[in-house]
Scaffold this motif. Sequence first.
Motif, PDB file in Angstrom:
ATOM      1  N   SER A   5       0.745  -1.181   0.085  1.00 36.62           N
ATOM      2  CA  SER A   5      -0.120   0.041  -0.052  1.00 36.62           C
ATOM      3  C   SER A   5       0.895   1.302  -0.064  1.00 36.62           C
ATOM      4  O   SER A   5       2.050   1.327   0.379  1.00 36.62           O
ATOM      5  N   ASN A   6       0.115   2.421  -0.413  1.00 33.46           N
ATOM      6  CA  ASN A   6       1.092   3.669  -0.129  1.00 33.46           C
ATOM      7  C   ASN A   6       1.636   3.671   0.836  1.00 33.46           C
ATOM      8  O   ASN A   6       2.659   4.479   1.315  1.00 33.46           O
ATOM      9  N   ARG A   7       0.668   3.578   1.999  1.00 29.65           N
ATOM     10  CA  ARG A   7       1.129   3.660   3.494  1.00 29.65           C
ATOM     11  C   ARG A   7       2.301   2.905   3.835  1.00 29.65           C
ATOM     12  O   ARG A   7       3.411   3.212   4.352  1.00 29.65           O
ATOM     13  N   GLN A   8       2.438   1.568   3.169  1.00 31.56           N
ATOM     14  CA  GLN A   8       3.479   0.755   3.481  1.00 31.56           C
ATOM     15  C   GLN A   8       4.914   1.403   2.826  1.00 31.56           C
ATOM     16  O   GLN A   8       6.031   1.224   3.331  1.00 31.56           O
ATOM     17  N   LEU A   9       4.572   1.733   1.654  1.00 32.49           N
ATOM     18  CA  LEU A   9       5.670   2.294   0.682  1.00 32.49           C
ATOM     19  C   LEU A   9       6.467   3.371   1.549  1.00 32.49           C
ATOM     20  O   LEU A   9       7.571   3.412   1.774  1.00 32.49           O
ATOM     21  N   ALA A  10       5.541   4.229   2.100  1.00 32.08           N
ATOM     22  CA  ALA A  10       6.019   5.381   2.698  1.00 32.08           C
ATOM     23  C   ALA A  10       6.768   5.218   4.098  1.00 32.08           C
ATOM     24  O   ALA A  10       7.645   5.734   4.290  1.00 32.08           O
ATOM     25  N   GLY A  11       6.016   4.395   4.698  1.00 29.60           N
ATOM     26  CA  GLY A  11       6.653   3.867   6.005  1.00 29.60           C
ATOM     27  C   GLY A  11       8.102   3.060   5.739  1.00 29.60           C
ATOM     28  O   GLY A  11       9.136   3.157   6.423  1.00 29.60           O
ATOM     29  N   LEU A  12       8.154   2.283   4.710  1.00 26.77           N
ATOM     30  CA  LEU A  12       9.240   1.488   4.060  1.00 26.77           C
ATOM     31  C   LEU A  12      10.521   2.441   3.833  1.00 26.77           C
ATOM     32  O   LEU A  12      11.443   2.450   4.216  1.00 26.77           O
ATOM     33  N   ALA A  13       9.956   3.515   3.086  1.00 28.62           N
ATOM     34  CA  ALA A  13      11.062   4.721   2.798  1.00 28.62           C
ATOM     35  C   ALA A  13      11.551   5.541   4.051  1.00 28.62           C
ATOM     36  O   ALA A  13      12.634   5.746   3.964  1.00 28.62           O
ATOM     37  N   GLY A  14      10.434   5.744   5.031  1.00 28.92           N
ATOM     38  CA  GLY A  14      11.107   6.274   6.200  1.00 28.92           C
ATOM     39  C   GLY A  14      11.856   5.369   6.994  1.00 28.92           C
ATOM     40  O   GLY A  14      12.920   5.863   7.572  1.00 28.92           O
ATOM     41  N   LEU A  15      11.715   4.301   6.951  1.00 24.95           N
ATOM     42  CA  LEU A  15      12.611   3.203   7.562  1.00 24.95           C
ATOM     43  C   LEU A  15      13.773   3.150   7.049  1.00 24.95           C
ATOM     44  O   LEU A  15      14.947   2.854   7.633  1.00 24.95           O
ATOM     45  N   GLY A  16      13.821   3.219   5.739  1.00 26.61           N
ATOM     46  CA  GLY A  16      15.429   3.088   4.930  1.00 26.61           C
ATOM     47  C   GLY A  16      16.057   4.512   5.326  1.00 26.61           C
ATOM     48  O   GLY A  16      17.237   4.002   5.431  1.00 26.61           O
ATOM     49  N   SER A  17      15.273   5.721   5.388  1.00 29.49           N
ATOM     50  CA  SER A  17      16.413   6.718   5.890  1.00 29.49           C
ATOM     51  C   SER A  17      16.739   6.596   7.505  1.00 29.49           C
ATOM     52  O   SER A  17      17.815   6.896   7.626  1.00 29.49           O
ATOM     53  N   LEU A  46      16.889  12.461   8.406  1.00 33.87           N
ATOM     54  CA  LEU A  46      16.055  12.480   9.782  1.00 33.87           C
ATOM     55  C   LEU A  46      14.294  13.078   9.434  1.00 33.87           C
ATOM     56  O   LEU A  46      13.556  12.427   9.896  1.00 33.87           O
ATOM     57  N   ALA A  47      14.638  13.990   8.580  1.00 36.49           N
ATOM     58  CA  ALA A  47      13.045  14.584   8.106  1.00 36.49           C
ATOM     59  C   ALA A  47      12.110  13.402   7.799  1.00 36.49           C
ATOM     60  O   ALA A  47      11.275  13.234   7.913  1.00 36.49           O
ATOM     61  N   ALA A  48      12.967  12.726   6.593  1.00 33.28           N
ATOM     62  CA  ALA A  48      12.026  11.676   5.885  1.00 33.28           C
ATOM     63  C   ALA A  48      11.874  10.345   6.855  1.00 33.28           C
ATOM     64  O   ALA A  48      10.804   9.867   6.617  1.00 33.28           O
ATOM     65  N   ALA A  49      12.720   9.986   7.770  1.00 31.85           N
ATOM     66  CA  ALA A  49      12.571   9.058   8.774  1.00 31.85           C
ATOM     67  C   ALA A  49      11.035   9.569   9.674  1.00 31.85           C
ATOM     68  O   ALA A  49      10.287   8.885  10.016  1.00 31.85           O
ATOM     69  N   VAL A  50      11.005  10.924  10.208  1.00 29.25           N
ATOM     70  CA  VAL A  50      10.078  11.271  10.917  1.00 29.25           C
ATOM     71  C   VAL A  50       8.880  11.476  10.354  1.00 29.25           C
ATOM     72  O   VAL A  50       7.630  10.992  10.627  1.00 29.25           O
ATOM     73  N   ILE A  51       8.926  12.014   8.887  1.00 28.73           N
ATOM     74  CA  ILE A  51       7.582  11.792   8.139  1.00 28.73           C
ATOM     75  C   ILE A  51       7.009  10.284   7.967  1.00 28.73           C
ATOM     76  O   ILE A  51       6.084   9.967   8.037  1.00 28.73           O
ATOM     77  N   GLY A  52       8.020   9.408   7.725  1.00 25.36           N
ATOM     78  CA  GLY A  52       7.488   7.912   7.735  1.00 25.36           C
ATOM     79  C   GLY A  52       7.134   7.474   8.810  1.00 25.36           C
ATOM     80  O   GLY A  52       6.075   6.640   8.861  1.00 25.36           O
ATOM     81  N   LEU A  53       7.616   7.766  10.006  1.00 25.79           N
ATOM     82  CA  LEU A  53       6.939   7.639  11.183  1.00 25.79           C
ATOM     83  C   LEU A  53       5.377   8.084  11.321  1.00 25.79           C
ATOM     84  O   LEU A  53       4.764   7.313  11.883  1.00 25.79           O
ATOM     85  N   ALA A  54       5.418   9.352  11.021  1.00 20.39           N
ATOM     86  CA  ALA A  54       4.235  10.066  11.303  1.00 20.39           C
ATOM     87  C   ALA A  54       3.015   9.446  10.281  1.00 20.39           C
ATOM     88  O   ALA A  54       1.945   9.054  10.460  1.00 20.39           O
ATOM     89  N   VAL A  55       3.372   9.022   8.739  1.00 22.68           N
ATOM     90  CA  VAL A  55       2.427   7.838   8.053  1.00 22.68           C
ATOM     91  C   VAL A  55       2.110   6.756   8.733  1.00 22.68           C
ATOM     92  O   VAL A  55       1.002   6.348   8.792  1.00 22.68           O
ATOM     93  N   TRP A  56       3.138   6.080   9.342  1.00 22.11           N
ATOM     94  CA  TRP A  56       2.991   4.805  10.086  1.00 22.11           C
ATOM     95  C   TRP A  56       1.948   4.992  11.125  1.00 22.11           C
ATOM     96  O   TRP A  56       1.164   4.061  11.281  1.00 22.11           O
ATOM     97  N   ALA A  57       2.178   6.135  11.778  1.00 19.54           N
ATOM     98  CA  ALA A  57       1.133   6.250  13.312  1.00 19.54           C
ATOM     99  C   ALA A  57       0.002   6.780  13.077  1.00 19.54           C
ATOM    100  O   ALA A  57      -1.112   6.278  13.484  1.00 19.54           O
ATOM    101  N   PHE A  58      -0.226   7.602  11.951  1.00 19.88           N
ATOM    102  CA  PHE A  58      -1.140   8.515  11.818  1.00 19.88           C
ATOM    103  C   PHE A  58      -2.001   8.112  10.345  1.00 19.88           C
ATOM    104  O   PHE A  58      -3.050   8.452  10.202  1.00 19.88           O
ATOM    105  N   GLY A  59      -1.351   7.513   9.603  1.00 24.23           N
ATOM    106  CA  GLY A  59      -1.955   7.218   8.247  1.00 24.23           C
ATOM    107  C   GLY A  59      -1.393   8.086   7.243  1.00 24.23           C
ATOM    108  O   GLY A  59      -0.761   8.994   7.343  1.00 24.23           O
ATOM    109  N   TRP A  60      -1.573   7.395   6.030  1.00 25.36           N
ATOM    110  CA  TRP A  60      -0.928   7.974   4.796  1.00 25.36           C
ATOM    111  C   TRP A  60      -1.822   9.031   4.286  1.00 25.36           C
ATOM    112  O   TRP A  60      -2.967   9.282   4.392  1.00 25.36           O
ATOM    113  N   ALA A  61      -1.228  10.116   3.792  1.00 27.54           N
ATOM    114  CA  ALA A  61      -1.561  11.335   3.335  1.00 27.54           C
ATOM    115  C   ALA A  61      -0.604  11.787   1.972  1.00 27.54           C
ATOM    116  O   ALA A  61       0.476  11.716   2.262  1.00 27.54           O
ATOM    117  N   ARG A  62      -1.283  12.130   1.141  1.00 30.72           N
ATOM    118  CA  ARG A  62      -0.613  12.248  -0.288  1.00 30.72           C
ATOM    119  C   ARG A  62       0.552  13.601   0.316  1.00 30.72           C
ATOM    120  O   ARG A  62       1.597  13.620  -0.218  1.00 30.72           O
TER     121      ARG A  62
END
Length: 158
Positions: A5-17, A46-62
């Motif tokens: 899912s888009n949420r999983q991709l964003a979380g994976l990208a944040g985890l990568g950072s 750091l910013a991408a990791a925090v954003i990825g964490l936000a997506v993981w915690a609160f849900g995907w948003a474009r």
Amino acid sequence: MTHLSNRQLAGLAGLGSAGLLLAALTFQHFGYAPCELCILQRWPHLAAAVIGLAVWAFGWARALAVLGLLAALAATAFAIFHAGVELKYWEGPAHCSGGISNLAQLSTNDLMAQLKAAPVVRCDEVSWSLLGLSMAGWNAVCSAVLSLLWAVSAFRRA
């Protein structure tokens, strides 16, 4: 990537950072002092990791995915710039990082002692490489892959 899912991709990208930051800190722990450009490359991750964490915690948003993409693209650009400096394609910063703090509280003798003992880490010298790529080069490759993950997350239909 199509089954994630888009949420999983964003979380994976944040985890990568976050993983790249952890790798940089691990190298630093084992004696590879970072140069100024190395430090600069960490901020977008750091910013991408925090954003990825936000997506993981609160849900995907474009909007969050686009912010993650911008952070990953900035990390990619900084890493490409740093690799170019190492390869002597262009000039890097004129100054180096030395890690001296509390300048106002130091005597002249103490300042001179710290200056002599401070590690000078040049941005234009490769301190570690693998398969012909420096850390900056690997960061550029990894950051570009993470940018792709963020882009798919941001622009693929939800």
